[in-house]
Write a protein that holds these residues in place. Sequence first.
Motif, PDB file in Angstrom:
ATOM      1  N   TYR A  46      -1.778   8.740   8.333  1.00 48.90           N
ATOM      2  CA  TYR A  46      -2.165   8.844   7.021  1.00 48.90           C
ATOM      3  C   TYR A  46      -1.065   8.711   6.034  1.00 48.90           C
ATOM      4  N   ILE A  47      -1.586   8.660   4.843  1.00 48.76           N
ATOM      5  CA  ILE A  47      -0.545   8.626   3.725  1.00 48.76           C
ATOM      6  C   ILE A  47      -0.718   9.988   3.070  1.00 48.76           C
ATOM      7  N   ASP A  48       0.267  10.520   3.120  1.00 47.42           N
ATOM      8  CA  ASP A  48       0.319  11.884   2.399  1.00 47.42           C
ATOM      9  C   ASP A  48       0.478  11.783   0.828  1.00 47.42           C
ATOM     10  N   LEU A  49      -0.527  12.010   0.018  1.00 47.59           N
ATOM     11  CA  LEU A  49      -0.597  11.778  -1.583  1.00 47.59           C
ATOM     12  C   LEU A  49      -0.391  12.823  -2.155  1.00 47.59           C
ATOM     13  N   SER A  50      -0.211  14.115  -1.642  1.00 47.50           N
ATOM     14  CA  SER A  50       0.336  15.320  -2.120  1.00 47.50           C
ATOM     15  C   SER A  50       1.263  15.408  -3.255  1.00 47.50           C
ATOM     16  N   ALA A  51       2.417  14.550  -2.935  1.00 40.98           N
ATOM     17  CA  ALA A  51       3.567  14.431  -3.773  1.00 40.98           C
ATOM     18  C   ALA A  51       3.706  13.214  -4.560  1.00 40.98           C
ATOM     19  N   GLY A  52       2.564  12.364  -4.600  1.00 40.83           N
ATOM     20  CA  GLY A  52       2.401  11.053  -5.489  1.00 40.83           C
ATOM     21  C   GLY A  52       1.774  11.132  -6.747  1.00 40.83           C
ATOM     22  N   GLY A  53       1.376  10.320  -7.057  1.00 39.69           N
ATOM     23  CA  GLY A  53       0.776  10.174  -8.526  1.00 39.69           C
ATOM     24  C   GLY A  53      -0.314   9.327  -8.581  1.00 39.69           C
ATOM     25  N   ILE A  54      -0.900   8.869  -9.800  1.00 42.01           N
ATOM     26  CA  ILE A  54      -1.921   7.804 -10.122  1.00 42.01           C
ATOM     27  C   ILE A  54      -1.422   6.812 -10.964  1.00 42.01           C
ATOM     28  N   CYS A  55      -1.576   5.678 -10.617  1.00 39.72           N
ATOM     29  CA  CYS A  55      -0.997   4.366 -11.421  1.00 39.72           C
ATOM     30  C   CYS A  55      -2.197   3.949 -11.921  1.00 39.72           C
ATOM     31  N   ASN A  56      -2.376   3.449 -13.189  1.00 39.08           N
ATOM     32  CA  ASN A  56      -3.654   2.997 -13.830  1.00 39.08           C
ATOM     33  C   ASN A  56      -2.954   1.534 -14.388  1.00 39.08           C
ATOM     34  N   PHE A  57      -4.126   0.585 -13.635  1.00 40.79           N
ATOM     35  CA  PHE A  57      -3.694  -0.840 -14.046  1.00 40.79           C
ATOM     36  C   PHE A  57      -4.757  -1.590 -15.002  1.00 40.79           C
ATOM     37  N   GLY A 117       6.691   1.110 -11.968  1.00 40.42           N
ATOM     38  CA  GLY A 117       7.884   1.131 -11.262  1.00 40.42           C
ATOM     39  C   GLY A 117       8.243   2.368 -10.066  1.00 40.42           C
ATOM     40  N   GLU A 118       7.460   3.297 -10.510  1.00 37.25           N
ATOM     41  CA  GLU A 118       7.703   4.172  -9.255  1.00 37.25           C
ATOM     42  C   GLU A 118       6.688   4.099  -7.874  1.00 37.25           C
ATOM     43  N   LEU A 119       5.974   2.880  -8.029  1.00 36.22           N
ATOM     44  CA  LEU A 119       5.396   2.542  -6.843  1.00 36.22           C
ATOM     45  C   LEU A 119       6.132   2.126  -5.581  1.00 36.22           C
ATOM     46  N   GLY A 120       5.965   2.890  -4.308  1.00 31.29           N
ATOM     47  CA  GLY A 120       6.942   2.509  -3.396  1.00 31.29           C
ATOM     48  C   GLY A 120       7.976   3.563  -3.126  1.00 31.29           C
ATOM     49  N   LYS A 121       8.189   4.152  -4.144  1.00 29.66           N
ATOM     50  CA  LYS A 121       9.322   5.136  -4.158  1.00 29.66           C
ATOM     51  C   LYS A 121       8.495   6.625  -4.002  1.00 29.66           C
ATOM     52  N   LYS A 122       7.462   6.807  -4.168  1.00 28.35           N
ATOM     53  CA  LYS A 122       6.640   7.927  -3.661  1.00 28.35           C
ATOM     54  C   LYS A 122       5.123   7.451  -3.632  1.00 28.35           C
ATOM     55  N   PRO A 123       4.381   8.309  -2.835  1.00 34.98           N
ATOM     56  CA  PRO A 123       2.954   7.833  -2.582  1.00 34.98           C
ATOM     57  C   PRO A 123       2.173   7.738  -3.882  1.00 34.98           C
ATOM     58  N   GLY A 124       1.196   6.758  -3.911  1.00 32.33           N
ATOM     59  CA  GLY A 124       0.450   6.696  -5.417  1.00 32.33           C
ATOM     60  C   GLY A 124      -0.861   6.043  -4.981  1.00 32.33           C
ATOM     61  N   ILE A 125      -1.787   6.421  -5.931  1.00 31.27           N
ATOM     62  CA  ILE A 125      -3.240   5.705  -6.175  1.00 31.27           C
ATOM     63  C   ILE A 125      -3.369   4.827  -7.100  1.00 31.27           C
ATOM     64  N   ILE A 126      -3.488   3.478  -6.734  1.00 34.93           N
ATOM     65  CA  ILE A 126      -3.551   2.598  -8.152  1.00 34.93           C
ATOM     66  C   ILE A 126      -5.012   2.532  -8.440  1.00 34.93           C
ATOM     67  N   LEU A 127      -5.417   2.611  -9.547  1.00 35.42           N
ATOM     68  CA  LEU A 127      -6.658   2.523  -9.930  1.00 35.42           C
ATOM     69  C   LEU A 127      -6.729   0.985 -10.877  1.00 35.42           C
ATOM     70  N   THR A 128      -7.632   0.146 -10.566  1.00 29.18           N
ATOM     71  CA  THR A 128      -7.578  -1.134 -11.336  1.00 29.18           C
ATOM     72  C   THR A 128      -8.990  -1.865 -11.203  1.00 29.18           C
ATOM     73  N   LEU A 129      -9.109  -2.786 -11.974  1.00 27.37           N
ATOM     74  CA  LEU A 129     -10.291  -3.726 -11.957  1.00 27.37           C
ATOM     75  C   LEU A 129      -9.998  -5.091 -11.269  1.00 27.37           C
ATOM     76  N   GLU A 130     -10.990  -5.670 -10.779  1.00 27.50           N
ATOM     77  CA  GLU A 130     -10.810  -7.109 -10.347  1.00 27.50           C
ATOM     78  C   GLU A 130     -10.231  -7.823 -11.452  1.00 27.50           C
ATOM     79  N   SER A 131     -10.683  -7.699 -12.676  1.00 32.88           N
ATOM     80  CA  SER A 131     -10.018  -8.663 -13.833  1.00 32.88           C
ATOM     81  C   SER A 131      -8.664  -8.362 -14.116  1.00 32.88           C
ATOM     82  N   ASP A 132      -8.089  -7.342 -13.503  1.00 36.29           N
ATOM     83  CA  ASP A 132      -6.854  -7.160 -13.939  1.00 36.29           C
ATOM     84  C   ASP A 132      -5.671  -7.536 -12.851  1.00 36.29           C
ATOM     85  N   THR A 133      -6.125  -8.113 -11.749  1.00 31.69           N
ATOM     86  CA  THR A 133      -5.386  -8.201 -10.419  1.00 31.69           C
ATOM     87  C   THR A 133      -4.200  -8.853 -10.845  1.00 31.69           C
TER      88      THR A 133
END
Length: 804
Positions: free
Chosen positions: A29-40, A72-88
């Motif tokens: 699993y990925i432990d998202l407890s100490a992570g965050g959300i990154c909105n693209f 910039g924090e992605l990869g340094k701690k767990p994260g959830i990315i929210l994005t649309l296909e148009s923002d790929t």
Amino acid sequence: MKLGNAIFFVGLWIAVTPIGYAQGRGLSYIDLSAGGICNFVTDKQQLLRTQSVLLEEIAKRSGIDLPMMSSGELGKKPGIILTLESDTKRLPQVVQEAVGEMEHIGAEGYRLIALKKYQIVVVMGKDARGLLFGVGKLLRKATITPDSMLFPDHFSLATTPKNPIRGHQLGYRPKNNAYDAFSVAQFDQYIRELALFGVNCIELVPPRTDDDPTHPIMKLPPAQMMVELSRICDSYGLDVSMWYPNVGKDYDSPAGIQSELAEREEVFAALPRLDALFIPGGDPGDLEVDTLFRWVGQVAEVLRNYHPDSKIWISPQAFKQTDHWFDVFFEQANRRHEWFGGVVFGPWVSMPIAEIRNRLSPEIPIRRYPDITHNISCQYPVPDFDLTWALTLGRESINPRPREFKHIHNLFESYAIGGITYSEGTNDDVNKFVWSDQDWDSSTPVVETLRDYARLFLDPLLVEPFVLAIFALEDNLRGSPLTNGGMIRTLDKWRYLEQHSPAGKASNPRFQMGLIRAYFDAYTYRRLTWETYLEQQAWDVLRGAAPETVDNALTEAIALLKKGASQPVCADWRQRCLELADSLYESIGTQLTVERHHGYEERGNFIDHIDMPLNDAPWLLPQLEALLSTPSVAEKVKQLAGILQRTDPGPGGIYDNFSEAGSWQRVEKGKGWFADPGNLQSASHGFNIKVKGPSERAAEPKAWMKQATVLYDHPLVIHYGELDTHANYSVKIAYTGRFKSNISLHADGLPVHGYQPVSGSEVYEFDVPKAATSDGKVTFQWRCKPGERGLQVAELWLTRKERN
């Protein structure tokens, strides 16, 4: 991370943390407890409420307030990315590459992928709705417990909904068994949870229906709540439909039309969003087809002023559907009126959906309106439903039917573009989520839907036990409880969860809905075995009575039959049901009784029937007590013989009670449930139970309460063989049931009686033509007049008369 409670699972005591639980099952699993959300997402309006939904639902379950994080924090701690296909193109290169390798997605679809190496979970929506539905899938697949959120690191999914219409009717009216007690916040949460399973449309009802105008438990007046529901749906980007029946009295005179249109204008003007209007042809309403389409065209003109893109859908529902009625309906539907959205297939449509599809122009869509809320007297009754359950659970109980509704959904899916279910409250909660998942992708195993349901709403650490417990409630309704015997095992499953799951200790309404059914079913099963034993004892006593002991026999039989009420069984299970009913009323307004919880008869109030007699005591006791006070011994003996021999067809005769499996073998089944769950071309069981009050039945035999039934113009056919070729026969028939039809009967094509009006509680006797039985067998065929709703036969006596 806190150590979880020790739980007992599959026979072993294991002390687990959420991480230990996942590892113990062979998961990584990925432990998202100490992570965050990154909105693209570039266009923040397209986020709708999706980001807040994700944050709020995680916080409710875990107590974790996930922060927003920078790219910039992605990869340094767990994260959830929210994005649309148009923002790929705004995504990190590794994410672009990963999603680029996934399958194409269409409107409202999403990609959901876990990148183990980078400890990232990506939710990419094709559009704003797709992002919301993708977040729903993330929440459904995550294991969220206090202080923890785990997501499978092997997860990868690209999916597009198969059906463009996926919704449920949430009517705010007194007839519902829970919705009328909802607050705005409760509706918001319920609509949100449905959206997490891919629902894109909610259907409302107007302030005026065939119901009472208001109810004391309502939090807001119906007109105000209607506006709030439209607003809530719009905030999630969901479509809004409205079911608007024609319950007025005058759709012909200028004054009557103007009054009706003025009401609709007020409703349409008040709604912030309305994407579709559904006007049923009947149930309620009884307009002739030409009048119906003319009237709908006038409604469309008013609707266009406020919601110019909204379309109107019409169902061929009517209580008297003739060939001419359908001919005119399809002639009108195929004219392609500018306002016409399509045809709705719902309850009390007598024509199979396949035939409707054939008679409509190919470009005209069909939307389904399946009844997922009722057990009997409905579009899709529970197959092989026993009279015991009809007497107690009744027409509308808490009724998870996951396997059945997956089958029903998939059987007719190809004829429609999705559906909006007919619901009367929270009793069908499981069925809603099953139907929604099937509307999204009908290849989804129903067990996966239940796992998501259990993981998100019940207990993510006891998913499999909960799934089996839900299935067990559906299994409880298979045939007679006396031969099924699974009710106690089902209760054991739920009581284990009551003791070991936090859902049982937190008064979780979804858990309590399953738990109350488990207690109720087990209590009913124990009562049935006890009351059946008492009745058999009473019959034995009466059969053994001699003239000189008839008074003693009557007294003893009466005492035995009264023991069912005076010496009840499992009182603690009964009390638990009452406690749970009160708790469900307090939490979500579930109305399981009329008096205490302000419910309606036959609208979910099955707790009112918790002590409904399950044997023939209500029919027998008044007769036996009257006999006991009869002064003449000879008259007592004579009348008692009549009671004992009520079902005796005489020497060489045949008696059938079509509520019993043995008699049912003579009935020509037609297509059967698997091909025809709506029984439009099949014989099935019908019920007609006359309730005088809570747990009180009318004084009539149980045999009259369940019948062999057919709908509309489908014939009821029953075969008899091994008859005396030299004898004459008469047939006596108990025409009992809910339909008050005109019935004709033929024997091997020869008339026995012409159209006979029946009231639903009468017994008739006729001679059978000798030519029909001269070959030693006979086939009876019943039909009702064209346009009527159906017919029922409860009992039949085929009596041999004199020989030639």
